[in-house]
Write a protein that holds these residues in place. Structure first.
Motif, PDB file in Angstrom:
ATOM      1  N   LYS A 163      31.057  29.711  40.688  1.00 14.75           N
ATOM      2  CA  LYS A 163      29.604  29.727  40.921  1.00 14.75           C
ATOM      3  C   LYS A 163      28.850  29.701  39.592  1.00 14.75           C
ATOM      4  N   LEU A 164      29.309  30.488  38.636  1.00 13.87           N
ATOM      5  CA  LEU A 164      28.655  30.525  37.324  1.00 13.87           C
ATOM      6  C   LEU A 164      28.777  29.189  36.598  1.00 13.87           C
ATOM      7  N   VAL A 178      28.969  26.386  45.375  1.00 17.87           N
ATOM      8  CA  VAL A 178      27.578  26.587  45.769  1.00 17.87           C
ATOM      9  C   VAL A 178      27.191  28.049  45.549  1.00 17.87           C
ATOM     10  N   PRO A 179      26.019  28.320  45.013  1.00 21.57           N
ATOM     11  CA  PRO A 179      25.637  29.691  44.660  1.00 21.57           C
ATOM     12  C   PRO A 179      25.555  30.632  45.845  1.00 21.57           C
ATOM     13  N   GLU A 180      25.307  30.093  47.027  1.00 21.59           N
ATOM     14  CA  GLU A 180      25.168  30.970  48.202  1.00 21.59           C
ATOM     15  C   GLU A 180      26.511  31.379  48.807  1.00 21.59           C
ATOM     16  N   GLY A 183      28.887  26.327  38.062  1.00 15.54           N
ATOM     17  CA  GLY A 183      28.251  25.269  38.839  1.00 15.54           C
ATOM     18  C   GLY A 183      29.209  24.452  39.680  1.00 15.54           C
ATOM     19  N   PRO A 211      29.151  21.994  45.215  1.00 17.25           N
ATOM     20  CA  PRO A 211      27.754  21.558  45.083  1.00 17.25           C
ATOM     21  C   PRO A 211      27.618  20.038  45.177  1.00 17.25           C
ATOM     22  N   GLU A 228      33.692  33.409  41.957  1.00 18.77           N
ATOM     23  CA  GLU A 228      32.538  33.868  41.177  1.00 18.77           C
ATOM     24  C   GLU A 228      32.427  33.090  39.866  1.00 18.77           C
TER      25      GLU A 228
END
Length: 221
Positions: free
Chosen positions: A165-166, A171-173, A168, A219, A162
């Motif tokens: 994700k924040l 990947v956000p998904e 970057g 990402p 998590e």
């Protein structure tokens, strides 16, 4: 990146040894017993582990053993709490709790572990997994300890994902819970496959695949 075999001749249980479990004055006997007990349990399992063999390997008296541990079960619990958990905390929890780039951290841990693996590590398997499989159906104390270790691992990995994700870096998904469970289950499976086939190369190939799979969650830049 690679997941490769180390070529030197380190002691086989080095992979699970806690770097901070340094013997302190007055604690030498306890630490020797814990290390010898870990050795014995990892090789033959808890039920078959022999207190007589542990004492013979350490040169420690039975009286000294019972001064530190009330019985074999108490010694087994201490091996989980003081050897396995501390080593596990150093290897997995602390790096994950201090990163916003869990993909890189996981890959680095896998590479370092691959570099350290010996044939004996692969043959004997993961000691936490072994104890969970052997003792969870038989003893609530062992069951709760191994369940707690896996739960801490999953929660630390979820939280790191998590944060990643924040930041970057993931990947956000990505579903943090599912990815954490998948990673742990896959790595457990890698160790189990190596143990069942008695082949280190099987573990190393599985590790390479896991490293490559983790790249899917980084990402594109």
């Amino acid at each position: 990146m690679c997941f490769k075999k180390k070529t030197n001749s380190d002691a086989w249980w080095h992979l699970w040894k806690c770097n901070r479990c340094v013997q302190k004055r007055g604690e030498d006997t306890r630490q020797k017993l814990l290390q010898a007990a870990f050795d014995e349990i990892h090789k033959v399992g808890f039920q078959a582990a022999s207190l007589s063999k542990i004492l013979k390997n350490t040169g420690i008296t039975k009286g000294a053993l019972y001064h530190h541990f009330s019985n074999k079960l108490d010694l087994g619990y201490a091996v989980v709490d003081e050897v396995l958990f501390t080593s596990f905390k150093e290897t997995w929890l602390e790096p994950l709790n201090n990163t916003e780039d869990p993909i890189s951290v996981l890959q680095e841990i896998l590479i370092a572990s691959g570099d350290s693996m010996t044939d004996e590590d692969a043959r004997l398997g993961c000691p936490i997994h072994n104890l969970a499989q052997e003792m969870s159906p038989l003893d609530k104390g062992f069951q709760q300890r191994t369940v707690d270790i896996y739960a801490l691992w999953r929660k630390s990995l979820e939280a790191a994902i998590e944060r990643g994700k924040l930041a970057g870096n993931v990947v956000p998904e990505a579903d943090a819970r599912r990815l954490a469970i998948l990673f742990i289950a896959t790595l457990d499976g890698c160790m189990g496959l190596a143990k069942s086939t008695q082949r280190l190369e099987m573990l190393l190939e599985c590790g390479r695949g896991l490293i490559e799979h983790l790249e899917l969650f980084r990402p594109k830049k």
